[in-house]
Design an enzyme around this catalytic site. Sequence first.
Site, PDB file in Angstrom:
ATOM      1  N   GLY A  53       0.504  -1.045   0.044  1.00 35.47           N
ATOM      2  CA  GLY A  53       0.027   0.168  -0.267  1.00 35.47           C
ATOM      3  C   GLY A  53       0.803   1.224  -0.227  1.00 35.47           C
ATOM      4  O   GLY A  53       0.463   2.190  -0.201  1.00 35.47           O
ATOM      5  N   GLU A 107      10.537   3.169   7.556  1.00 34.68           N
ATOM      6  CA  GLU A 107      10.061   3.651   9.121  1.00 34.68           C
ATOM      7  C   GLU A 107      10.255   4.531  10.175  1.00 34.68           C
ATOM      8  O   GLU A 107      10.112   4.533  10.652  1.00 34.68           O
ATOM      9  CB  GLU A 107      11.020   1.697   9.591  1.00 34.68           C
TER      10      GLU A 107
END
Lengths: 772, 158
Positions: free
Chosen positions: A484, A728
């Site tokens: 996604g 991240e």
Amino acid sequence: MDDQKAYAIVGHSMLRPDAREKVRGRAVYVADFRLPGMLFARVLWSDRPHARILHIDTRQALDLPGVYTVVTADDAPNTRYGVYLKDQLIFARGKVRHIGEPVAAVAAESEAIAEKAIEKIVVQYEELPAIFEPIEAMKPGAPLIHPDLESYEATYPKIVKGNVCLYTRLSMGDTEKGFEDADYVFEDTFKTQPMYQGYLEPRGAVASFDFNDKLTVWTSNQQILVCQAELATALEMPMTQVRVIGTAIGGAFGGKLKTSVEPIAALLAKKSGRPVRLVLTREEDFIASRARAPYILRLKTGVKANGKITAKSVELIADCGGYSDHVVGTMGLAVSFSQGPYKIPNAEAKGYCVYTNNPNYSCMRAYGVHQMCFATESQMDIIASKIGMDPAEFRRRNLAEDGDVLVTTQPLRSVTVDQTMAQVLKACHWEEKRKASKQRGVKNFYGIGMANTILNMGLLSSAAIVKINEDGTASVLTGAVDLGTGNHTALAQIAAEELGMKPNDVNIAAVDSDSSPYDLGQIASRTIFDCGNAIKLAANDARRQLFATADEVLGAEGRELRASEGNVYVRDEPDKKISIRDLMGYRLYFKGGPIIGRAGWLGKPGFDHLVGEGYPQPPSVTFVFGTHVAEVEVDVGTGQVKVERITAAHDVGRAINPLGVAAQIEGGVVQGMGYALYEEMQIHEGVVQNPDFLNYRMPTILDAPEIVPIILEIPEEYGPFGAKGIGEPTNMGPPPAIANAIYNAVGVRVKELPITPERLLHALDDKKTREA
Amino acid sequence: MKHAIELTINGKCYQIEVEPEERLLDVLRDRLGLIGAKEGCSTGDCGACTVLMNGQAVTSCMILAVAVDGADITTIEGLEKDGEIHPLQKAFIEEGAVQCGYCTPGMILSALALLKENPEPSDDEIRRALAGNLCRCTGYTRIIAAVKAGAERMKNHG
Ligand code: FES
Ligand code: FES
């Protein structure tokens, strides 16, 4: 280094082709999947934190009309599996170790019937003493959760004792002397909470066996090839008999790793002889979650009066819950990055991963470095304030540089935190705002705080195959799914750039373990870096073959060739050109044959030995840096914190798709803000108290702050076109930056996440009492 | 005991027999294959299952099928006209407001309900209208931008 302007495709924002089907509601996720004759599954989860299973009676469940089959541990191989430590089974065998552990499962004509059948399964338990605090669980004489721990196989040099399934210790320099040399020594303990990944699509899988006993599984897993391997281990089948196909993924964030629901669906499919779909309800997804593990972080840091850090030692304790899962790996990274992006000559880091009877914790975006970053960056501000230095200045005096050494003894490279810091502080007018008055009205206070981030970049293997089609387009086979994040768009840009094609002429194929080459998965921000490298190399291999034929056909006689927009031409004589389509015609029907470009990639760090005791991680290939600044308004009457703005600078090496990078920063920042302020899986005696989106509060659009992404591009030698991954780090900065901004606003320090209004009010009260 | 209901979905009339506990979401997804409405929570808290019922955005996981007798329902599948996607859908693509896409149909329908009533909403009005739609991927910035761009486009499309 290549000049960015030289690139036709890389570095230009591209819209995502998959958005078209998504806005139309046509993307097919697991729950949208139906096969002829498909059954529906439900799972019976343990409702005891620690208990012996005396007997499981499934007869009444089987008697229900519409029920096809029930499976328990008796139907599953007795093979333990796991990513770092093989401690896991598909179903609880003999005893349950946490609430939410699978005990049995049913396949029936409908979910409603399966649900009824689940209620009819009778399990006789004998309660065992349970333990929920990792510190208690570490004590001698604590009830043993895995009495056979000693015999479990591990991928790391295992040092275990009692409920401690990982002990690791790293050290560098002389910490004792470092503390002696210090003018001040600071000791602080921080605590982080279990955080649920909160992907909007609950976990699910469809499994089906064919007449040759080959298993096919459709899943929204983020590690398709790893899932295949783990299924094969868990089911004692050869990998050739296990096929895993990736569906559209409704978000993952570390919550859809390895296997979870897949083996259960597979066992049901096998026993019933029918395809089976298992999609968790949201409540189940919470209860059987693999949430970010809670950590206790004890930090001790020595500093000179001039602001130089002389030594740091940390002791980290992570709660695994019932099984080790990824917690062991998160600890490896947490200790590795325990210094933060700072030069600390004497350092020591100890880590413990401890079994308890809490839910099966695991990992989330930014792994254990996330927890570590909150502690380090909070303590940096604590120290700065005590020694009377601006937090930015204090950090500047200690910033690491290339060649400085981590506590793993690995030297740092590509250190750019000085630049992310400089950019962000300038963009947000740090100096003025730190000095500006804090008070706004009677009860509201403004604050600004910062945090730096460091993370490893590059993790293990990826591979790619590039097929040049006869119409001059290319298909890329990779094991990388698009979570996604839009990584398929960026990966297509990498291939198109290398092949000299239009990006829309490159297709990243759906992932199918039968045809996709190996890939470790969409974890660790590694997709653009590792898969991107594999794809670039494979595209280069295909291009080399195309050019060999073009040289011959164009009569280029070894002169330099170029490719762009689907044509190959002689650099100095651009009129001499041929389309890739025509080249393929020549290859397929005249000379040369089909073109397959291929490459395997294993990022090689400039460092190949691991140090320390019990260390579970491979070294990093390179590193990635960033800086966040948070601006908040605190209401001291209610304890509410409003995040007004986050300015987030990240060095991405090269933004393959700048639009995609900005989108990653925005999404990561808001998740990080949720962790900082609202989100906590509340666990009481092993029971998740808030297994729904009403009580587990994720940020809504009302909470979303202004986000100012700053993208720095300092090309990374080892990255494809200089790129580093960025998924991240975007998520790491907000918790400490917000905590520091709160301190700046109202002078109180909350060392435990999330910083809820209650915690903040409590801290404000404490401060008042102290001052009085 | 089954109940016969009659309703309009995306302009088509349907007569369906439903179970008393069946939800509108089940009818759409399981009976009619309209998979654009997503199930994210089943408790009315995420907005992924949002559809329009008589022009209002509702969470279809919280509505029993028997209660929609006579209603006019629009799902994400009903926004296309003559193979052309709706200007608001286009705006979501072009503003980069779509990541995993699981929240997207619900988000678009909640936004559409807003824009029908208020063609020029402020940022705050957009935020309030979409407060029931969770998105875990985007951080919402681009969703707000997409709703604004969609409003512009809708004006120009008349
Ligand atoms: S599924 Fe209906 S609101 Fe979440
Ligand atoms: S795009 Fe993934 S939840 Fe919104």
